[in-house]
Design an enzyme around this catalytic site. Structure first.
Site, PDB file in Angstrom:
ATOM      1  N   LEU A 253       0.945  -1.319   0.118  1.00 25.45           N
ATOM      2  CA  LEU A 253      -0.047   0.122  -0.058  1.00 25.45           C
ATOM      3  C   LEU A 253       0.952   1.270   0.064  1.00 25.45           C
ATOM      4  CD1 LEU A 253      -2.492  -1.216   2.534  1.00 25.45           C
ATOM      5  CD2 LEU A 253      -3.498  -0.408   0.417  1.00 25.45           C
ATOM      6  N   ALA A 277       3.601  -4.794   8.941  1.00 19.27           N
ATOM      7  CA  ALA A 277       3.079  -5.115   7.356  1.00 19.27           C
ATOM      8  C   ALA A 277       4.113  -4.711   6.616  1.00 19.27           C
ATOM      9  CB  ALA A 277       1.681  -4.360   7.046  1.00 19.27           C
ATOM     10  N   GLY A 281       6.015  -6.663   3.149  1.00 17.45           N
ATOM     11  CA  GLY A 281       5.879  -6.065   1.858  1.00 17.45           C
ATOM     12  C   GLY A 281       4.365  -5.718   1.405  1.00 17.45           C
ATOM     13  N   LYS A 282       3.342  -5.843   2.408  1.00 15.75           N
ATOM     14  CA  LYS A 282       2.084  -5.442   2.245  1.00 15.75           C
ATOM     15  C   LYS A 282       1.636  -4.284   2.426  1.00 15.75           C
ATOM     16  CE  LYS A 282       0.986  -9.924   5.088  1.00 15.75           C
ATOM     17  NZ  LYS A 282       0.389 -10.701   6.102  1.00 15.75           N
ATOM     18  N   VAL A 283       2.679  -3.343   2.965  1.00 16.87           N
ATOM     19  CA  VAL A 283       2.761  -1.882   2.973  1.00 16.87           C
ATOM     20  C   VAL A 283       4.115  -1.429   2.410  1.00 16.87           C
ATOM     21  CG1 VAL A 283       2.740   0.335   4.279  1.00 16.87           C
ATOM     22  CG2 VAL A 283       1.077  -1.522   4.688  1.00 16.87           C
TER      23      VAL A 283
END
Length: 313
Positions: A253, A277, A281-283
């Site tokens: 994100l 996160a 690698g989610k953010v």
């Protein structure tokens, strides 16, 4: 930047108050103001796909109206939530929920046929009974239209279409998702009264399938085609995780606002902060982000009221 005292003025607007909170420099007050700034930026970024995730409990409260307003005004592009959101949103079209107290006697409530959601009271006739009465004919109508295999997003839009003429449809998040073609995904579709009604309908319509993998196909298309993504994430659980999980496939994100009352030291996803996160690698490590501690039924109306004021300006 120096810390400045909050100046309260007669007739000041919500947005003016939020700006005072920012100048105050301290604790959750400033975090809340930063959240408004980040949410404003992601909403105004025309190349940003905006996700909204939230748990069902707040839909049992008047905060439902705040979520509805975000959808009605097309300020979000994708919703990921839980089955209970469908339960409460749809039930409240037809029946009322009531003020209660955290301290009520739950044994007595059970004897009287009243469910308690925190300090909100839901009589049985306002929940399971009304949902069975209303949803079974809706499912039958969808089935008779030749629909046999639907994603949760498709099913929700089909339900939204069929409640359009209801007197209180305008109050419904499901209706406005259908009306504005905003996809709502419910990965845990069986975990609630709506899901139980689906199961009941399935007993006599074995070819009626809710295909959650069709949702994943659609989510993958949204993610892979997005130039930038942002998320307003309320609470935790499956809705939060599904939002950040899919965003790892586009390098994370770009904007994030987390609102939570949970702590991180127990390792829960609900309590996990933005920095955790990033490790997945989610953010994105370059994301504009903030964690805001507090009750969303208080914080979200302030954030959205401030945003609406800024958009009018």
């Amino acid at each position: 930047m120096r810390v400045e005292d909050i100046e309260l003025k007669e007739g000041m607007t919500v947005n003016e108050l939020v700006k005072e909170l920012y100048k105050s420099g301290g604790f959750t007050a400033k975090d809340l103001a930063v959240a408004v700034d980040i949410f404003e930026e992601m909403v105004k970024d025309e190349e940003c796909t905006v996700f909204l995730s939230f748990p069902a409990c707040i839909i049992a409260t008047g905060t439902r109206g705040v979520i509805k307003e975000l959808v009605k005004r097309k300020l979000v592009d994708v919703i990921i939530t839980t089955c209970g959101t469908l339960d409460h949103d749809l039930a409240r079209i037809w029946k009322d929920y009531y003020h209660g107290s955290f301290m009520l006697d739950d044994v007595e409530l059970y004897k009287r046929g009243i469910h308690r959601i925190g300090n909100v009271l839901t009589p049985k006739e306002s929940y399971g009974l009304i949902l069975e009465e209303k949803l079974q004919p809706i499912f039958e109508d969808i089935y008779n239209d030749g629909k046999r295999r639907l994603s949760t997003r498709e099913l929700i839009w089909d339900v939204g279409k069929r409640i359009e003429k209801e007197e209180n449809a305008d109050s419904s998040i499901v209706y406005w998702c259908y009306k504005n073609k905003i996809p709502m995904f419910v990965p845990g579709i069986t975990d609630g009264a709506f899901g139980s009604q689906l199961w009941l309908f399935y007993q006599t319509h074995k070819d009626f399938i809710v295909d959650v993998l069709k949702d994943e196909d659609e989510l993958s298309e949204i993610i892979f085609n997005a130039k930038r993504t942002g998320a307003l994430i309320i609470g935790g659980g499956i809705s939060k995780h599904h939002t950040i999980w899919w965003n790892q496939f586009k390098d994370g994100l770009d904007y994030v606002v987390y609102i939570t009352t949970a702590v991180e030291w127990d390792g829960s996803l609900s309590g996990a902060r933005v920095r955790e996160a990033i490790s997945w690698g989610k953010v994105s490590e370059k994301a504009k982000s903030v964690n805001v501690y507090g009750d969303a039924t208080v914080l979200l109306p302030i954030i959205v009221a401030s945003i609406l004021e800024r958009l009018r300006g």
